[in-house]
Design an enzyme around this catalytic site. Sequence first.
Site, PDB file in Angstrom:
ATOM      1  N   SER A   1     -19.807  -5.990   8.410  1.00 45.92           N
ATOM      2  CA  SER A   1     -20.262  -5.364   9.761  1.00 45.92           C
ATOM      3  C   SER A   1     -20.796  -4.126   9.511  1.00 45.92           C
ATOM      4  O   SER A   1     -19.927  -3.223   9.211  1.00 45.92           O
ATOM      5  CB  SER A   1     -19.155  -5.535  10.857  1.00 45.92           C
ATOM      6  OG  SER A   1     -18.850  -6.980  10.826  1.00 45.92           O
TER       7      SER A   1
ATOM      8  N   CYS B   1     -24.178  -9.302   3.497  1.00 43.86           N
ATOM      9  CA  CYS B   1     -23.570 -10.265   3.868  1.00 43.86           C
ATOM     10  C   CYS B   1     -23.556 -11.302   2.899  1.00 43.86           C
ATOM     11  O   CYS B   1     -24.333 -11.115   1.767  1.00 43.86           O
ATOM     12  CB  CYS B   1     -23.998 -10.937   5.119  1.00 43.86           C
ATOM     13  SG  CYS B   1     -23.627  -9.392   6.528  1.00 43.86           S
TER      14      CYS B   1
ATOM     15  N   ARG C   1     -19.914 -12.326   6.606  1.00 40.54           N
ATOM     16  CA  ARG C   1     -20.471 -11.029   7.177  1.00 40.54           C
ATOM     17  C   ARG C   1     -19.516  -9.709   6.862  1.00 40.54           C
ATOM     18  O   ARG C   1     -18.269  -9.661   6.820  1.00 40.54           O
ATOM     19  CB  ARG C   1     -20.452 -11.010   8.838  1.00 40.54           C
ATOM     20  CG  ARG C   1     -20.966 -10.028   9.407  1.00 40.54           C
ATOM     21  CD  ARG C   1     -20.657  -9.679  10.757  1.00 40.54           C
ATOM     22  NE  ARG C   1     -21.771  -8.914  11.517  1.00 40.54           N
ATOM     23  CZ  ARG C   1     -21.588  -8.205  12.557  1.00 40.54           C
ATOM     24  NH1 ARG C   1     -20.477  -8.434  13.425  1.00 40.54           N
ATOM     25  NH2 ARG C   1     -22.351  -7.002  13.093  1.00 40.54           N
TER      26      ARG C   1
ATOM     27  N   ASN D   1     -29.224 -11.412   5.322  1.00 39.36           N
ATOM     28  CA  ASN D   1     -28.510 -10.502   4.616  1.00 39.36           C
ATOM     29  C   ASN D   1     -29.166  -9.452   4.360  1.00 39.36           C
ATOM     30  O   ASN D   1     -30.357  -9.378   3.740  1.00 39.36           O
ATOM     31  CB  ASN D   1     -27.913 -11.236   3.086  1.00 39.36           C
ATOM     32  CG  ASN D   1     -27.434 -10.247   2.226  1.00 39.36           C
ATOM     33  OD1 ASN D   1     -26.756  -9.399   2.407  1.00 39.36           O
ATOM     34  ND2 ASN D   1     -27.757 -10.406   1.117  1.00 39.36           N
ATOM     35  N   GLY D   2     -28.732  -8.234   4.775  1.00 41.14           N
ATOM     36  CA  GLY D   2     -29.444  -6.976   4.677  1.00 41.14           C
ATOM     37  C   GLY D   2     -29.500  -6.337   5.983  1.00 41.14           C
ATOM     38  O   GLY D   2     -28.654  -6.371   6.772  1.00 41.14           O
ATOM     39  N   GLU D   3     -30.436  -5.162   5.869  1.00 42.31           N
ATOM     40  CA  GLU D   3     -30.827  -4.258   6.883  1.00 42.31           C
ATOM     41  C   GLU D   3     -32.356  -4.337   7.437  1.00 42.31           C
ATOM     42  O   GLU D   3     -33.172  -4.357   6.510  1.00 42.31           O
ATOM     43  CB  GLU D   3     -30.407  -2.992   6.810  1.00 42.31           C
ATOM     44  CG  GLU D   3     -28.847  -3.001   6.206  1.00 42.31           C
ATOM     45  CD  GLU D   3     -27.847  -3.568   7.148  1.00 42.31           C
ATOM     46  OE1 GLU D   3     -28.163  -3.325   8.520  1.00 42.31           O
ATOM     47  OE2 GLU D   3     -26.730  -3.796   6.724  1.00 42.31           O
TER      48      GLU D   3
END
Length: 733
Positions: free
Chosen positions: A54, A2, A52, A77-79
Amino acid sequence: MCGLAGVARLGGGSLGDGADGLLRRMTDVIAHRGPDGVAFHRSGPVGLGFVRLSLVDPVGGGQPLSTEDGDLVLIANGEIYNHRELAAGLPRGTSMRTGSDCEVLLHLYRRDGLAFLDSVRGMFSLVLFDRRRNRLVFARDRFGIKPLFYHRDSERVIFASEMKALFQDPSCPRRIDWIGALSDQMMTGAMVFDDGPPRTWFEEIELVPAASVVTFDLTTGDTHTHRYWEFPAFDGTSTGSEDDLVRSYRETLASAVTDCGMADVEIGLFLSGGIDSAAVAALSDVKPRTFTALNGSTLENTDAEFGHRIAGMLGLTNHQVLFDTSSTPGVEEWKQFVWLLETPLAGPESYYKYELYRYVGAHAPEIKAMLLGGGADEFNGGYTKSFAGGGEWPDFVANVRRMGIRGDQALRPDLGVWWDQSDLPLVRESVLRDAANSSARDPYEMLHRWKYRDVQQYNCWHEDRTAAGNGIEARVPFLDHRLVEIIAAVPDPLRPRLIWDKQILRQAMDGLLPEEAIARPKIPFFYGDGVRHTYRTFTRMLAQDGDRLLDEALAGPGAREHLDTENIRAMLRRLEQDPTAGHVEFLLHVVNLGLLERLAADLPATPHALAPKAPVPVAVPVTDWDEQREEIEAATVRRPPVDFDAVAELAEDVMLLHSPDATTLWYVVINGTVEFVVDETETPEWLAVLRGLDGVRSIGTVVTSLGHSSESLEPLIGEALELGVLTCPAAAR
């Protein structure tokens, strides 16, 4: 993946009326990072913008995220790969309002304060507003995989995932840090250790450090940095056996690959012919579609071929994405690319990655994330053989130690000369080290600290931008801190068996990959055999339209002050004659720096997401490489037609030699090295032409006088001109 943007007022005041417009402009220029939506949040002194992409909970996982009472607001931003595990450990009664993997960060911060990231596994950059404490919090993952830049003055802080968003604020400086850039080790290629903080390349623009939490007290303006993870010391503390270490490494890598497969959308894989991406493919549960770059370099060094073969071994679909040798990035295309990356280190590797992502976006738009093999070489021994200079492990150790000394020599050349006089210096290293006031760290550790910086300054930077520029997220399993900690703990006696040539990875893949994939030597992306194709492409790019890229790059005030215009043009002319005469990347570095100066001074009017693009690359359908070899080569290698009216001769550094013991064999010697062998019994016409081209008669005249046809010899003559075996002296003059 994102995009983050925002502004915060210092001193206790609220944002002014212009904040909404600024936030909108900031999110507009990074819209490519988040094609699935945009959102804003205003609260007292803070304004946040978010675009974003998704991947997890596409319907309910939008941001900004907040606690029920609104005291904490987050954009990230990221996981967060272990979000479920972390959520399970929260206090009883904690309720998650969305399915977003990032929401758990709010509750971890509320429970643990600045230690909230200690147990988090993932790749991320984040901004959190603590309303009750009037505190702004920035943070990034351990390797800086996800970016976050900021500029601060006496009144406010502006921040974003990319610097181009900061430049939307008229008060933000846009000046290149010329001296810092030109002295950076990644720009110069100097073989010295550099473990300093990564550069942003611009004055007064800062990058949130990796593995750190940066806080701003919005009332007092005080700033504090807290490191939540330290890069390991590489001091070999493990007491496990070789088998134990390999087993632990295999299990951890499998876990990291599984983590990186977390998504509610399809994930792909960039597959080269090397063991790194092959290992990710073998361990992945998602059975990704794979994509391989096919250009003149990867054709000749067999990287593309092995990508195809490995995909077949693992039962995976493979797309050979074509970049034929005649294709050249255009002037506006390259400027747009450099502005997307915001780094002078933009070059062939990052360009081909970007084009691969463009192919995926056009032909497989359902793929929103891409698995990569990046980061394996830096910490797993991928460069040990090259540092050994053709030798073995002891040579690697000696050369790494010499690199440590070289850095101290630069600081104290008056003492450093003792190490230039002999391979047996008469002065203790400690004397030089103390005089240079340098670190007493072990050179092996310094090598990895240097590579830790490289990963942040180059690898993660360009992997993020090339993917983000196409609305795709890059995922890098090898940059899992648990893997690096295992490597760091390998004791000295086991390093030759596990670190040399990435043996720990090769052993870990035993039984999971075919032996030919495990044993294949490391081949850099476009180096080795065939590198001339890539160098020629980018030399041609710089020279097109009458050196237009050079003209633009050298027109700025900083470029005129710091760069030698005449030498830059002379280097380009030299590369046109012989693309292997010098690394075109160094020329690209300074040209890119000049282009960044111009682009920052006169900001592009059209955001990247809306800017016109070059045609999307195409793929060559390959089902059987052996059967289609000639077809693949014909599609990839596009040589310009030979001018048979031109005069040609053997290049100055080329000789034709033969032995009295084998009179039918002739050796093409270039710079004293035998490069080719011509068998007179197999191709007598070609040998006759090579001997007949005298620099006086035209190529066509020589061919005709020998009774041969131009059509039959054109491929060989074209290749000889390309390889520099033949030269056209009139053209050179």
